[in-house]
Design an enzyme around this catalytic site. Structure first.
Site: not given
Lengths: 104, 835
Positions: B567, B808-811
């Site tokens: 992350h 970010g890692c999630t979007g």
């Protein structure tokens, strides 16, 4: 010898008298050192500066001639490298010629 | 950080015989003393023709038609051994006086130069075919006056003449009636410096096919001063010259240190480039009319032609690393410090052996030294000796004193590492800088490994100090170039691993880090996390935020070469290249890309991902990786745009699908069989692929195979940070450490820069909205659509909120400072970017 140095030499002689002034040269080249020696003995040979026609007849040496009276570490730090680089014999010969011509 | 490189060089000369008599101080002083002094006529008699100037071997050397080594083989006196009289050389050009007078008019912004009608017409027609002069330049020459008008100005003593072969062809007017700094003589001198500097800059741009718009900054390094009575040296020649050459995107300033100015300028330019402030900095200098005929008294006396009839000029482009051109080493700058002292050995030590010691080198490791490259045929008759020779002897003598050379090797050293001087005695012009062009070419050819450029200046002439000045730098081959072919032994690389954040707990990450340390002897693994978690050396950090700042600090200071973390918010334009093992064949495959985003637009991002994937693949040692494009939305557009690149001189080795059609576009099957070395995709799809391929055999919640999501790469991104996920298991973490070390060893950022430069992928558009001043941003706002992320950041700038778009890692996320978080969130809600 440039105008400023000629002026300085003249001022020092006027202030302290001929007998109290010795000129030490640091020139890197024989001809220029010879000209400087001539300037402070028989006068400026280029007829350009304040020593034109002024015969100061000062004792004049190149720094290479004074090795014996200079502390070894100072010589090592300040002069030794240039001693290797410059034509010491030729410079000394040239300066000596003018000094001796002057009877010094 | 990038290495500054010497990208292009230009060296020009102007033949100015009339100006020797009218503006050289030796002659003007003589005339002031005696208008009929014999010297004036003698010098006039000894002036050379333009043809003689062209045929003079040192001048052919200055513009690059012969090398200094070739010059040294021509017997002296050189003025008796004429070469073919060529005007153009591959490094520069020699201009005749009529063209230069025209250039003074073109460079004149205040209508101070007046040209006579017939002269103006003739020279304009002559220049109409010269590539350096544009129609706009020639239009300026149409503003002429009659000879009578010029004669009146001269009679009123409000102007001084511009002469060509003794005839008045124009004049330079005073710019103020009473201001001594704007009188005609000063304007003449300054316009000559400006015009000759502008010629060199125009030549640099034209000869190297450079767009004037790429120049960000200009450093002018001559020895003139422009200003008025209230600010004698106010400046700024640099911008004035850039304006003449059309460098509309450049700003600039003047740097002064007598003859050492150019060397200071190059080092300042290198610092500006290395820091990233500017990408393209020009260092230049024009000529000095006052120095013309400086030693003419001695030349007349010794029956030498008047060789000081040339204005010198140069322009160099120092640019961000292109992976090709020679670099300027910024870690070993020689400098004469205020306390250094003035003895020749103290000076030589400070300029030569001190910086070499810093670089771990001996004086014999430098192939060529460039000192004051004054032409000895000018200085020897004047009693100043052979200046370069004296400098080389000093370097050699210092070598003897320090034990690097035997006394008997002194002359041999001078022969091998020295050069004969070829530059005119224009002060700053011969000072180290004339050899930069030859050094660049010699290093590019592989003939030279290293050159040292030394500039020296006589500060005492200004009567402000008795100090002397000097500065030096080293030029070397571009290491980026070496890396691609290198077989250099791998050094020990330090890789950090952040411990906190895994869904499998801290112990799992520690297990991975320790596994990496046991497996790889050439990697030193450093843990970043809570104390006493592991036997590995640990830098304490007790929260994820703390880990992130610690990692960034250690990377910046060089305490770690690379890091593995989970992350991390890369800046926009940076994306990660994952590395997986194809389950059907066990073949390794790169997924380009897996997190972050290389561009806001999907197909543009996939296009860039392909190039970034190739760079990472090359860093892994594959010189011609095979490229496939995953069959996702935009695949065919990406294929087309990449094939456009191949029509240029870029090479792509296309993969073929394992399916019967054998196309470049890869199907899901190919992802399982690993049909290509680099699989190009958008980052969200790539992210899914890595997760599926890594956790294929574990039921999904534990990633057991592969190397993780890979290093973040993008234009100007200098850190090596490899990403793993919160569910990556110890084997993947250990592999990620290895991956990170491999990237550090290969100097990945330099390979990325080189690869992007090859395809011309640099930021094409800059935002129309002005950014508020930057500040640290550590607060994330998520929920913005990936296609709107840049617009969302700009929308905040309009509100004077500093924001960065990141991934970010999630979007995608918008990053803002804590104090702006609430306001920014509300703004984005109001504008409909988030719900």
């Amino acid at each position: 010898m440039d105008m400023e140095n000629q002026t300085r030499v003249l001022e020092l002689v006027e202030k302290y008298g001929k007998d109290s002034v010795v000129v030490v040269l640091g020139g890197a080249e024989a001809e220029a050192s010879g000209l400087a020696a001539e300037t402070v003995t028989t006068g400026d040979p280029t007829f350009a500066g304040p020593l034109t026609g002024v015969q100061l007849e000062l004792p004049v040496y190149h720094i290479f001639e004074l090795k014996e009276i200079i502390p070894e570490d100072v010589w090592e730090d300040q002069i030794s490298m240039m001693e290797m680089v410059l034509d010491v014999d030729e410079i000394v010969k040239e300066v000596t010629t003018y000094r001796e011509r002057n009877g010094g | 950080m990038t290495n500054p490189v010497v990208k292009a060089t230009s060296y020009c000369l102007v033949h100015a015989p009339d100006m020797v008599l009218s503006h050289g101080t030796t002659l003007t002083m003589e005339r002031a003393k005696d208008p009929n002094a014999p010297l004036l006529a003698q010098v006039k008699e000894g002036l050379r023709s333009f043809r003689e100037v062209l045929a003079y071997p040192p001048n052919q050397c200055y513009i690059g038609n012969i090398t200094p080594e070739e010059l040294s083989k021509i017997s002296q006196p050189w003025y008796e051994n004429a070469l073919e009289p060529k005007r153009q050389g591959h490094l520069g050009e020699i201009f005749p006086l009529d063209e230069f007078i025209a250039m003074m008019k073109i460079a004149d912004s205040f209508d101070l130069v007046v040209l006579e009608e017939n002269f103006a017409r003739e020279v304009s027609s002559k220049l109409s075919t010269h590539p350096l002069f544009s129609p706009a330049d020639l239009a300026i020459l149409e503003k002429y006056q009659s000879l009578e008008q010029i004669t009146t100005l001269l009679k009123n003593k409000t102007a001084i003449p511009l002469e060509l072969a003794g005839q008045v062809v124009g004049c330079v007017k005073q710019a103020h009636e009473h201001d001594a700094n704007l009188k005609a003589e000063i304007i003449f001198e300054n316009l000559a410096a400006k015009a000759s500097g502008a010629l060199a800059l125009k030549h640099l741009l034209w000869n190297n096919q450079l767009d004037p718009g790429i120049v960000d900054y200009i450093i002018e390094t001559s020895e003139e001063a422009c200003g008025d009575m209230n600010q004698r040296g106010g400046g700024n020649f640099a911008k004035a010259i850039g304006e003449v050459a059309g460098c509309i995107n450049a700003t600039g300033s003047d740097t002064r240190s007598f003859c050492a100015g150019p060397a200071h300028g190059i080092i300042n330019a290198s610092a500006l480039v290395k820091s990233g402030i500017y990408k393209n900095v020009v260092v230049l200098g024009g000529g000095a009319v006052s120095k013309l005929g400086m030693n003419s008294r001695d030349h007349v006396k010794k029956e030498v032609p008047i060789l000081e009839d040339l204005l010198g000029a140069f322009a160099l482009l120092i640019s961000a690393d292109d992976g090709e051109n020679p670099i300027i080493r910024t870690d070993a700058i020689g400098r004469h410090r205020i306390g250094t002292g003035s003895s020749p050995q103290a000076v030589t030590t400070a300029l030569v052996t001190d910086p070499l010691a810093v670089a771990g080198l001996s004086i014999t490791d430098v192939d060529k030294y460039s000192v004051e490259m004054q032409n000895p045929e000018i200085t020897v008759p004047a009693g100043a000796g052979d200046v370069p020779l004296a400098n080389y002897k000093m370097i050699a003598a210092l070598g003897v004193k320090q034990g690097a050379l035997e006394r008997t090797e002194l002359d041999g050293f001078v022969q091998k590492h020295g050069l004969k001087g070829w530059a005119p005695t224009q002060g700053h012009i011969p000072s180290g800088v004339p050899y930069v062009g030859f050094a660049r070419e010699g290093i590019l050819r592989g003939d030279l490994q290293r050159a040292m450029i030394i500039g020296k200046g006589s500060l005492f002439l200004a009567r402000m100090t008795n100090l002397f000045d000097g500065i030096s730098f080293i030029m070397e081959p571009n290491p980026g170039k070496q890396v691609s072919t290198a077989t250099a032994p791998e050094k020990v690389v330090t890789v950090g691993v952040t411990l906190l954040g895994s869904e499998h707990g801290l112990a799992e990450v520690v297990r991975g880090a320790e596994l990496a340390q046991r497996t790889h002897k050439n990697i030193r693994v450093v843990a970043i996390g809570p104390k006493e978690s592991t036997s590995l050396p640990t830098v304490e950090a007790n929260s994820e935020e703390d880990q992130r700042t610690t990692m960034e600090r250690l990377l910046k200071s060089g305490e770690i070469d690379a890091c593995v973390t989970m992350h991390y918010n890369f800046p926009l334009g940076v994306t990660t290249i994952g590395r997986v093992i194809a389950p059907a064949t066990g073949r390794e495959m790169l997924i380009a890309s897996t997190t972050g985003m290389s561009a806001g637009n999907r197909t543009e991002a996939m296009h860039t991902n392909a190039i970034l994937g190739i760079a990472v693949s090359k860093a892994l040692g594959l010189t011609e990786p095979s490229i496939g494009i995953l069959n996702v939305d935009g695949a065919l557009t990406t294929e087309r745009s990449l094939k456009e690149l191949v029509k240029g001189d870029y090479t792509i080795n296309w993969a073929s699908s394992g399916r019967s059609d054998g196309q470049v576009v890869m199907r899901g099957n190919d992802a399982l069989t690993g049909s290509c070395d680099v699989l190009v995709t958008d980052s969200l799809t790539g992210n899914i692929l890595v997760k599926m391929l890594s956790a294929l055999n574990t039921g999904g919640s534990y990633e057991s195979v592969g190397y993780g999501y890979g290093p973040g790469v993008g234009e100007n991104y200098q850190d090596i940070i490899c990403i793993v996920s919160r569910v990556s298991g110890a084997p993947v973490i250990a592999n990620a450490v290895q991956f990170a070390a491999e990237m550090a060893n290969a100097r990945l950022p330099e390979l990325v820069a080189a690869e992007l430069a090859k395809v011309g992928l640099t930021k094409s558009t800059t935002s129309q909205v002005e950014k508020p001043p930057a500040k640290p941003v550590d607060q994330e706002i998520s929920g913005v659509d990936v296609l709107e992320i840049e617009d969302a950041a700009e929308a905040l700038w309009k509100e004077q909120i500093y924001a960065e778009a990141g991934m970010g890692c999630t979007g995608p996320v918008i990053l803002v400072a804590l104090e702006d978080l609430e306001l920014a969130t509300n703004k984005l809600k109001d504008l409909g970017y988030i719900s």
